[in-house]
Design a protein around this motif. Structure first.
Motif, PDB file in Angstrom:
ATOM      1  N   THR A 157      43.763  30.011  34.264  1.00 19.38           N
ATOM      2  CA  THR A 157      43.036  30.831  35.362  1.00 19.38           C
ATOM      3  C   THR A 157      43.623  31.866  36.293  1.00 19.38           C
ATOM      4  O   THR A 157      42.923  32.458  37.258  1.00 19.38           O
ATOM      5  N   ILE A 158      44.741  31.986  35.856  1.00 20.51           N
ATOM      6  CA  ILE A 158      45.663  33.153  36.776  1.00 20.51           C
ATOM      7  C   ILE A 158      45.007  34.491  36.328  1.00 20.51           C
ATOM      8  O   ILE A 158      44.896  34.732  35.518  1.00 20.51           O
ATOM      9  N   GLY A 159      44.859  35.225  37.584  1.00 22.76           N
ATOM     10  CA  GLY A 159      44.194  36.570  37.319  1.00 22.76           C
ATOM     11  C   GLY A 159      42.576  36.474  37.430  1.00 22.76           C
ATOM     12  O   GLY A 159      42.101  37.547  37.200  1.00 22.76           O
ATOM     13  N   GLY A 160      42.103  35.399  37.127  1.00 22.80           N
ATOM     14  CA  GLY A 160      40.530  35.355  37.077  1.00 22.80           C
ATOM     15  C   GLY A 160      39.811  35.264  38.554  1.00 22.80           C
ATOM     16  O   GLY A 160      40.371  35.355  39.518  1.00 22.80           O
ATOM     17  N   THR A 161      38.631  34.767  38.259  1.00 24.06           N
ATOM     18  CA  THR A 161      37.737  34.951  39.534  1.00 24.06           C
ATOM     19  C   THR A 161      38.160  33.653  40.335  1.00 24.06           C
ATOM     20  O   THR A 161      37.761  33.580  41.591  1.00 24.06           O
ATOM     21  N   SER A 162      38.570  32.620  39.722  1.00 29.26           N
ATOM     22  CA  SER A 162      39.105  31.319  40.621  1.00 29.26           C
ATOM     23  C   SER A 162      40.238  31.519  40.966  1.00 29.26           C
ATOM     24  O   SER A 162      40.768  30.243  41.567  1.00 29.26           O
ATOM     25  N   ASP A 163      40.911  32.354  40.869  1.00 27.54           N
ATOM     26  CA  ASP A 163      42.468  32.644  41.425  1.00 27.54           C
ATOM     27  C   ASP A 163      42.398  32.658  42.682  1.00 27.54           C
ATOM     28  O   ASP A 163      41.794  33.257  43.485  1.00 27.54           O
ATOM     29  N   ARG A 210      48.021  28.867  43.021  1.00 23.27           N
ATOM     30  CA  ARG A 210      49.306  29.206  42.891  1.00 23.27           C
ATOM     31  C   ARG A 210      50.220  28.183  43.590  1.00 23.27           C
ATOM     32  O   ARG A 210      51.295  27.805  42.942  1.00 23.27           O
ATOM     33  N   GLU A 211      49.679  27.410  44.491  1.00 21.05           N
ATOM     34  CA  GLU A 211      50.398  26.177  45.226  1.00 21.05           C
ATOM     35  C   GLU A 211      50.219  25.092  44.275  1.00 21.05           C
ATOM     36  O   GLU A 211      51.393  24.462  43.987  1.00 21.05           O
ATOM     37  N   GLU A 212      49.161  24.880  43.763  1.00 24.31           N
ATOM     38  CA  GLU A 212      48.793  23.729  42.811  1.00 24.31           C
ATOM     39  C   GLU A 212      49.827  24.095  41.406  1.00 24.31           C
ATOM     40  O   GLU A 212      50.214  22.871  40.992  1.00 24.31           O
ATOM     41  N   LEU A 213      49.843  25.126  41.102  1.00 24.66           N
ATOM     42  CA  LEU A 213      50.775  25.392  39.870  1.00 24.66           C
ATOM     43  C   LEU A 213      52.215  24.999  40.104  1.00 24.66           C
ATOM     44  O   LEU A 213      52.780  24.523  39.360  1.00 24.66           O
ATOM     45  N   LYS A 214      52.755  25.483  41.417  1.00 27.36           N
ATOM     46  CA  LYS A 214      54.014  25.055  41.963  1.00 27.36           C
ATOM     47  C   LYS A 214      54.324  23.745  41.944  1.00 27.36           C
ATOM     48  O   LYS A 214      55.201  23.261  41.245  1.00 27.36           O
ATOM     49  N   GLU A 261      54.610  36.021  33.905  1.00 28.64           N
ATOM     50  CA  GLU A 261      53.936  37.305  33.221  1.00 28.64           C
ATOM     51  C   GLU A 261      52.599  37.590  34.287  1.00 28.64           C
ATOM     52  O   GLU A 261      52.318  38.633  34.689  1.00 28.64           O
ATOM     53  N   LEU A 262      51.769  36.501  34.103  1.00 34.09           N
ATOM     54  CA  LEU A 262      50.330  36.947  34.607  1.00 34.09           C
ATOM     55  C   LEU A 262      50.535  36.743  36.192  1.00 34.09           C
ATOM     56  O   LEU A 262      49.798  37.762  36.806  1.00 34.09           O
ATOM     57  N   GLY A 263      51.511  36.198  36.872  1.00 33.29           N
ATOM     58  CA  GLY A 263      51.671  36.288  38.435  1.00 33.29           C
ATOM     59  C   GLY A 263      52.269  37.647  38.766  1.00 33.29           C
ATOM     60  O   GLY A 263      51.834  38.122  39.906  1.00 33.29           O
ATOM     61  N   GLN A 264      53.125  38.309  37.807  1.00 32.53           N
ATOM     62  CA  GLN A 264      53.772  39.409  38.074  1.00 32.53           C
ATOM     63  C   GLN A 264      52.439  40.555  37.823  1.00 32.53           C
ATOM     64  O   GLN A 264      52.519  41.761  38.559  1.00 32.53           O
ATOM     65  N   GLU A 265      51.564  40.310  36.879  1.00 32.06           N
ATOM     66  CA  GLU A 265      50.381  41.306  36.766  1.00 32.06           C
ATOM     67  C   GLU A 265      49.344  41.160  37.724  1.00 32.06           C
ATOM     68  O   GLU A 265      48.758  42.154  37.975  1.00 32.06           O
ATOM     69  N   PHE A 266      49.339  39.879  38.300  1.00 36.17           N
ATOM     70  CA  PHE A 266      48.126  39.893  39.326  1.00 36.17           C
ATOM     71  C   PHE A 266      48.743  39.175  40.247  1.00 36.17           C
ATOM     72  O   PHE A 266      48.452  38.111  40.694  1.00 36.17           O
ATOM     73  N   PRO A 283      42.936  45.275  39.357  1.00 36.04           N
ATOM     74  CA  PRO A 283      41.786  44.370  39.666  1.00 36.04           C
ATOM     75  C   PRO A 283      42.307  43.087  38.722  1.00 36.04           C
ATOM     76  O   PRO A 283      42.674  43.338  37.495  1.00 36.04           O
ATOM     77  N   LEU A 284      41.715  42.036  39.357  1.00 35.99           N
ATOM     78  CA  LEU A 284      41.763  40.719  38.787  1.00 35.99           C
ATOM     79  C   LEU A 284      40.981  40.827  37.450  1.00 35.99           C
ATOM     80  O   LEU A 284      40.062  41.694  37.375  1.00 35.99           O
TER      81      LEU A 284
END
Length: 237
Positions: free
Chosen positions: A26-32, A37-41, A98-103, A111-112
């Motif tokens: 879901t990184i980079g999507g509308t629910s990002d 990001r904190e839950e991912l960590k 990779e997705l975090g760096q892109e978005f 844009p997301l």
């Protein structure tokens, strides 16, 4: 060293790893969001804690010379599953990097990802001005710090996998599965096949009954027509 304890740890690792993969997608999507990001960590750190616990338990069990042959084979099977989970975790962590760096969240360069979400700009503005988002905007470098931590953790997972290979040698092709591939589906398939077979028999039987009934009606109609024609011919003669 109990097998049940190792299985419980491995089951927990599998669930956390699957949860992490679901969130990474879901990184980079509308629910990002920053919450994501904190839950991912938190999730990846929990997975790494479980991975360390699994490694320690299984390493000690496989190095124990008093373990019988049957138990050792089971621990080797769990080791292979654990190695696979760790590889999946590392792959998803690299994807998250990779997705975090892109978005990036605070200052997006692109844009997301568009997922079909639509709405007025007032709703977006309201979310942007919310107290929660304002709290996150206080630290503009949070993405950068998290990505650096993630990169370091990826290296740690890679080092863990390398150390595991050096300490315990369990080739995957030497480990036998406890059941045949898809064995858990056989019972369902057999039940489904028997049900389908019974339905087909019932349908064919009912079809035969209808066919006999129609044949009887046609035969009776032909017989009546023949009798009527015979009577008519007799009167004319």
């Amino acid at each position: 060293m109990g097998k049940e304890e190792c299985k419980a740890l491995l089951d927990a690792l599998s669930k956390v790893t699957a949860c992490y993969r679901h969130m990474v997608l879901t990184i980079g999507g509308t629910s990002d969001s920053q919450n994501l990001r904190e839950e991912l960590k938190k999730t990846r750190q929990k997975a790494q804690e479980l991975a360390v616990a699994n490694r320690n338990k299984l390493t000690a069990a496989l190095k124990d010379k008093t373990v019988n042959k049957e138990d050792k084979a089971e621990f080797e099977r769990l080791w292979v599953i654990f190695s696979t989970c760790l590889e999946i975790l590392e792959t998803d962590m690299r994807r998250a990097l990779e997705l975090g760096q892109e978005f990036p969240l605070n200052m997006p360069k692109k844009p997301l990802i568009q997922t079909g979400m639509s709405g007025t700009t007032s709703g977006v503005a309201a979310r942007a001005m919310s107290v929660q988002n304002m709290r996150y905007e206080a630290d503009n470098n949070i993405d950068v710090v998290d990505l650096k931590d993630l990169e370091n953790e990826i290296n740690q997972v890679g080092e863990m996998m390398y150390e595991m290979e050096m300490k315990v040698s369990v080739p995957q092709w030497t480990v036998e599965a406890k059941q045949d591939p898809g064995a858990e589906l056989k019972s369902t398939i057999s039940v489904g096949a028997s049900s389908i077979g019974m339905m087909e028999v019932a349908e064919s039987k009912s079809f035969c009954d209808v066919s006999k009934f129609l044949a009887g009606i046609i035969f009776t109609a032909v017989l009546l027509i023949a009798i009527i024609l015979a009577v008519c011919v007799a009167k004319l003669s």
